[in-house]
Design an enzyme around this catalytic site. Structure first.
Site, PDB file in Angstrom:
ATOM      1  N   LYS A 153       5.636  -4.186  -4.683  1.00 42.55           N
ATOM      2  CA  LYS A 153       7.092  -4.070  -4.695  1.00 42.55           C
ATOM      3  C   LYS A 153       7.707  -4.286  -3.323  1.00 42.55           C
ATOM      4  CE  LYS A 153      10.997  -2.981  -6.745  1.00 42.55           C
ATOM      5  NZ  LYS A 153      11.544  -4.028  -7.628  1.00 42.55           N
ATOM      6  N   HIS A 174      15.807 -37.323 -10.370  1.00 41.81           N
ATOM      7  CA  HIS A 174      15.234 -37.869  -9.140  1.00 41.81           C
ATOM      8  C   HIS A 174      13.738 -37.572  -9.015  1.00 41.81           C
ATOM      9  CE1 HIS A 174      19.171 -39.081  -7.853  1.00 41.81           C
ATOM     10  NE2 HIS A 174      19.621 -37.873  -8.128  1.00 41.81           N
ATOM     11  N   LYS A 217      11.125 -14.990 -12.215  1.00 40.63           N
ATOM     12  CA  LYS A 217      10.793 -13.850 -13.084  1.00 40.63           C
ATOM     13  C   LYS A 217       9.638 -14.221 -14.002  1.00 40.63           C
ATOM     14  CE  LYS A 217      12.290 -11.312 -11.397  1.00 40.63           C
ATOM     15  NZ  LYS A 217      13.180 -11.057 -10.308  1.00 40.63           N
ATOM     16  N   GLU A 219      15.972 -17.929 -10.235  1.00 44.45           N
ATOM     17  CA  GLU A 219      15.592 -16.543 -10.521  1.00 44.45           C
ATOM     18  C   GLU A 219      14.870 -16.458 -11.871  1.00 44.45           C
ATOM     19  OE1 GLU A 219      15.269 -14.008  -8.845  1.00 44.45           O
ATOM     20  OE2 GLU A 219      15.450 -12.272 -10.148  1.00 44.45           O
ATOM     21  N   TRP A 256      -2.895  -2.616  -1.565  1.00 39.54           N
ATOM     22  CA  TRP A 256      -2.631  -4.044  -1.776  1.00 39.54           C
ATOM     23  C   TRP A 256      -3.436  -4.735  -0.697  1.00 39.54           C
ATOM     24  CZ3 TRP A 256      -0.534  -8.292   0.804  1.00 39.54           C
ATOM     25  CH2 TRP A 256      -0.190  -9.380  -0.009  1.00 39.54           C
ATOM     26  N   ASN A 268      -1.177   2.153   5.678  1.00 46.23           N
ATOM     27  CA  ASN A 268      -0.361   1.102   5.075  1.00 46.23           C
ATOM     28  C   ASN A 268       0.100   0.222   6.223  1.00 46.23           C
ATOM     29  OD1 ASN A 268       1.621  -0.449   3.791  1.00 46.23           O
ATOM     30  ND2 ASN A 268       3.173   1.151   4.080  1.00 46.23           N
ATOM     31  N   GLY A 269      -0.278  -1.055   6.184  1.00 48.53           N
ATOM     32  CA  GLY A 269       0.169  -1.945   7.262  1.00 48.53           C
ATOM     33  C   GLY A 269      -0.984  -2.773   7.768  1.00 48.53           C
ATOM     34  N   CYS A 286       0.849  -1.187   0.000  1.00 43.73           N
ATOM     35  CA  CYS A 286       0.000   0.000   0.000  1.00 43.73           C
ATOM     36  C   CYS A 286       0.886   1.238   0.000  1.00 43.73           C
ATOM     37  CB  CYS A 286      -0.933   0.097   1.199  1.00 43.73           C
ATOM     38  SG  CYS A 286      -2.078  -1.277   1.347  1.00 43.73           S
ATOM     39  N   ARG A 340       3.529  -0.161  -5.065  1.00 43.19           N
ATOM     40  CA  ARG A 340       3.340  -0.752  -3.732  1.00 43.19           C
ATOM     41  C   ARG A 340       2.019  -1.522  -3.609  1.00 43.19           C
ATOM     42  NH1 ARG A 340       6.851   1.632  -0.122  1.00 43.19           N
ATOM     43  NH2 ARG A 340       5.598   0.947   1.625  1.00 43.19           N
ATOM     44  N   GLU A 381       6.255 -14.562 -12.034  1.00 40.94           N
ATOM     45  CA  GLU A 381       5.617 -13.373 -11.465  1.00 40.94           C
ATOM     46  C   GLU A 381       5.092 -12.400 -12.504  1.00 40.94           C
ATOM     47  OE1 GLU A 381       7.973 -11.044  -8.718  1.00 40.94           O
ATOM     48  OE2 GLU A 381       9.743 -11.204  -9.952  1.00 40.94           O
TER      49      GLU A 381
HETATM   50  O1  M6R Z   1      12.701  -5.753  -0.986  1.00 42.30           O
HETATM   51  P1  M6R Z   1      13.134  -7.171  -0.857  1.00 42.30           P
HETATM   52  O2  M6R Z   1      14.386  -7.474  -1.591  1.00 42.30           O
HETATM   53  O3  M6R Z   1      13.215  -7.626   0.556  1.00 42.30           O
HETATM   54  O4  M6R Z   1      11.976  -8.015  -1.528  1.00 42.30           O
HETATM   55  C1  M6R Z   1      11.960  -9.408  -1.462  1.00 42.30           C
HETATM   56  C2  M6R Z   1      10.943  -9.986  -2.409  1.00 42.30           C
HETATM   57  O5  M6R Z   1       9.661  -9.564  -2.078  1.00 42.30           O
HETATM   58  C3  M6R Z   1      11.241  -9.601  -3.862  1.00 42.30           C
HETATM   59  O6  M6R Z   1      12.516  -9.968  -4.238  1.00 42.30           O
HETATM   60  C4  M6R Z   1      10.218 -10.261  -4.808  1.00 42.30           C
HETATM   61  O7  M6R Z   1      10.407 -11.641  -4.829  1.00 42.30           O
HETATM   62  C5  M6R Z   1      10.345  -9.628  -6.198  1.00 42.30           C
HETATM   63  N1  M6R Z   1       9.055  -9.362  -6.738  1.00 42.30           N
HETATM   64  C6  M6R Z   1      11.107 -10.490  -7.143  1.00 42.30           C
HETATM   65  O8  M6R Z   1      11.134  -9.981  -8.427  1.00 42.30           O
END
Ligand code: M6R
Length: 630
Positions: A625, A526, A507, A503, A74, A100-101, A2, A27, A510
């Site tokens: 984010k 396995h 990517k 990774e 969010w 926010n929270g 948020c 956010r 997401e």
């Molecule tokens: O701000 P942070 O690095 O702690 O965030 C961790 C994850 O939330 C963040 O890396 C998330 O997995 C991303 N969307 C990956 O692209």
């Protein structure tokens, strides 16, 4: 998660709030809303979905109100529907609140308020706040003399003292149109200072177009913003002395600068990010003297070091896995990497002389902060070899992490807007190279020449990324055409490139919503090999080094099951051309440095597939984010 923003001054608040929310949309983007005060009334407009829905509702409004608050959500408590969107109000519609929270004790408060006659219209935790303020406002008004100018502030302060949880809040009240109150408790909030106008926001990009003079609130602080200035207090009501500082951010850094998406721009920024880290972390040959590394970390962090434990989430966790490889193989230090969300509830037994590293690009990830906080607490008062040693790796040194740990490696990637982390991952890797080499040098686990060779290799990386970016972009665009409708992907890697396979899969998941798994190439046989057939493409990262031949054989095993094989590999090396159906070339470098190159085609492949599918690359569904809730 948020984003909140607030404005008080002389201009029309609506436009300032909307453009601020645009910069905070990373956010959360389930719904958005703003509330302003005009002609002694609160004018609240909210809309489900992205900010443009709110914009179109407000488009023709001529409301000139010079005070207001805004929110982009969010969803945590309650579905992303308009009735759950912020701002929330009290029953008389005199008080508006954005948060926010999470208010953890909202159920008890809600019951208590209901018993006092309050009626609720949403399923959110936030709605208790305006009701609680209204309740205290009644009491304060009855008690205060006519000249008191802190009635609203006192009511808000008393209400805040009833809340448990982690939150940032902004409040306005139609009966006090010259006052905006901003509160921080474990969720970020910054105050901005303009000429006769003041702002508050969850993050600086929201206000950078108006001012660079800021004051980040600390936990347990609340600010009273009026047209005359800003006063900061703690929750007990004691005035705090604070210093305004100047941001180095500029408004253009938060623009797309001609790229179609922030993510693509950020992928292209990686050579510059690696250069910035090289300049900051390593000495040039001329002024090397004894040390080649400039991290400026105290010896007390490293003394008698026996173990390192790293806590992180998501992409930062992947960077930590590469960090583990480097720290163990080059500096000889046993290293554990833990998901912060797991570690905080099931920590490893205490070990002596242990360095704990929190990796978080945002510096605001709730699980990572809580894991570090827990580690700090459980080591308190123990004999010296068990005492906590904390280091943070972050792209936002001004964040909550920055306040929490005594030492930071700043990853210098510049602000990242795309929800999918790209350049900040590369910068985190650079931090791990520097940390490892610093430790290796101090512990003398590597000959000086090998150390210098690695640094020379690192210096060549920006050019290598630059020279392949465009070729890779075209190739991955072409592959995206073939794979836009694919339902499952497998990514394989081994050794230092196994985390890159993870990774690559993250990517793709997401931003393109395609199911993908990253696997250590040698583990396929396995179990997961049963998934393979002609419909499941396999991306294999095969870079020359001690596992190259192994990865190639694992890739052959996948090919024998009819999978289409995409190799991320140097084109002219070994048998790659015979094995892979498609190749995305990367330059041959020391295997230890290869993740800095192999990650780029992973990012581009995911980007191009998502773009081809017509998805919202920068703001994928259900994500935010910075994940400031558990
Ligand atoms: O701000 P942070 O690095 O702690 O965030 C961790 C994850 O939330 C963040 O890396 C998330 O997995 C991303 N969307 C990956 O692209």
């Amino acid at each position: 998660m948020c984003g909140i923003v607030g404005y008080i001054g002389t201009q029309r608040a609506t436009e300032i709030l909307l453009s601020g929310l645009e910069k905070l949309e990373y956010r959360g983007y389930d719904s958005a809303g703003i509330a302003t005060i005009w002609e002694e009334q609160i004018n609240c407009v909210r809309a489900k979905g992205k900010l443009h829905n709110l914009r179109s509702k407000i488009e023709h409004s001529e409301n000139p109100a010079p005070i207001g608050i805004g929110h982009t959500r969010w969803a945590t408590h309650g579905k992303p529907e308009e009735h759950n969107a912020h701002p929330h109000m009290d029953m008389a519609r005199r008080i508006a609140v954005v948060q926010n929270g999470i208010v953890e004790n909202y159920r008890e408060l809600r019951e208590q308020l209901k018993a006092q006659g309050h009626e609720f219209v949403s399923e959110t935790d936030t709605e208790v706040i305006p009701h609680l303020i209204a309740q205290f406002l009644k009491e304060e008004t009855a008690l205060a003399d006519d000249n008191s100018d802190v009635i609203l502030f006192e009511a808000v302060r008393k209400a805040v003292n009833q809340l448990q949880g982690a939150f940032a809040i902004a409040v306005i009240c139609a009966d006090y149109p010259d006052e905006l109150i901003a509160i921080r408790q474990q969720a970020p909030l910054v105050i901005g200072f303009g000429q006769g106008e003041f702002f508050c926001a969850s993050d600086t990009p929201a206000i950078i177009a108006h001012t660079r003079a800021v004051l980040p609130l600390e936990n347990g602080e609340m600010a009273r913003l009026t047209p005359l200035g800003v006063e900061v207090y703690n929750f007990a009501g004691t005035r705090q002395r604070k210093h305004v500082r100047m941001l180095s951010l500029s408004p253009t850094m938060v623009e797309k600068q001609g790229f179609k998406h922030f993510m693509l721009k950020e992928i292209y920024e990686q050579p510059g990010v690696v250069r910035a880290c090289l300049d900051a972390y390593f000495s040039s040959a001329d002024d090397a003297g004894d040390s080649l590394i400039n991290l400026d970390l105290p010896e007390s962090l490293y003394a008698d070091l026996e173990q390192i434990q790293i806590v992180a989430c998501g992409t930062s966790w992947h960077a930590a896995l590469i960090g583990k490889y480097l720290l163990e193989q080059l500096a000889g230090i046993p290293t554990q990497v833990q998901y912060a969300s797991e570690f905080r509830y099931a920590p490893a037994p205490l070990t002596p002389n242990t360095l704990t590293i929190g990796v978080t690009q945002s510096g605001e990830t709730a699980d990572t902060l809580a894991a570090l906080g827990m580690e700090k607490e459980r080591r308190q008062g123990l004999e010296s070899k068990y005492q906590v040693r904390l280091l943070g790796i972050t792209n936002r040194p001004e964040s909550s992490l920055g306040h929490m740990v005594p030492h930071i490696i700043n990853t210098l990637a510049g602000i990242e807007i795309g929800v999918a982390a790209t350049k900040t991952f590369t910068a985190q890797l650079m931090a791990f190279y520097a940390l490892t080499l610093d430790l290796a040098q101090r512990r003398q686990t590597l000959p000086q020449e090998k150390l210098a060779d690695i640094i020379t290799g690192l210096r060549g990386i920006p050019k290598e990324i630059e020279s392949t970016l465009e070729t890779q972009e075209k190739l991955t665009e072409h592959l995206a055409h073939d794979f836009a409708e694919t339902q499952d992907f497998i990514f394989l890697g081994r050794g230092i490139n196994f985390p890159i396979a993870l990774e690559g899969a993250l990517k793709l998941k997401e931003i393109s919503y395609i199911h993908a798994e990253g696997y250590p190439a040698g583990e396929m046989k396995h179990g997961p090999i049963a998934l393979l057939d002609a419909k499941v493409p396999v991306v294999a990262i095969a870079t020359p080094g001690n596992v190259y031949e192994k990865v190639i054989s694992n890739a052959q095993e996948a090919k024998a099951r009819d999978s289409r094989l995409i190799g991320v590999t140097p084109v002219n090396h070994g048998e790659a051309a015979d094995v892979f159906n498609d190749m995305i070339p990367v330059t041959e470098v020391d295997e230890l440095l290869s993740p800095l190159l192999t990650v780029v085609p992973m990012q581009l492949l995911a980007y191009n597939i998502a773009a081809r599918r017509g998805l919202d690359v920068d703001q994928p569904r259900n994500l935010a984010k910075s994940v400031t809730v558990e």
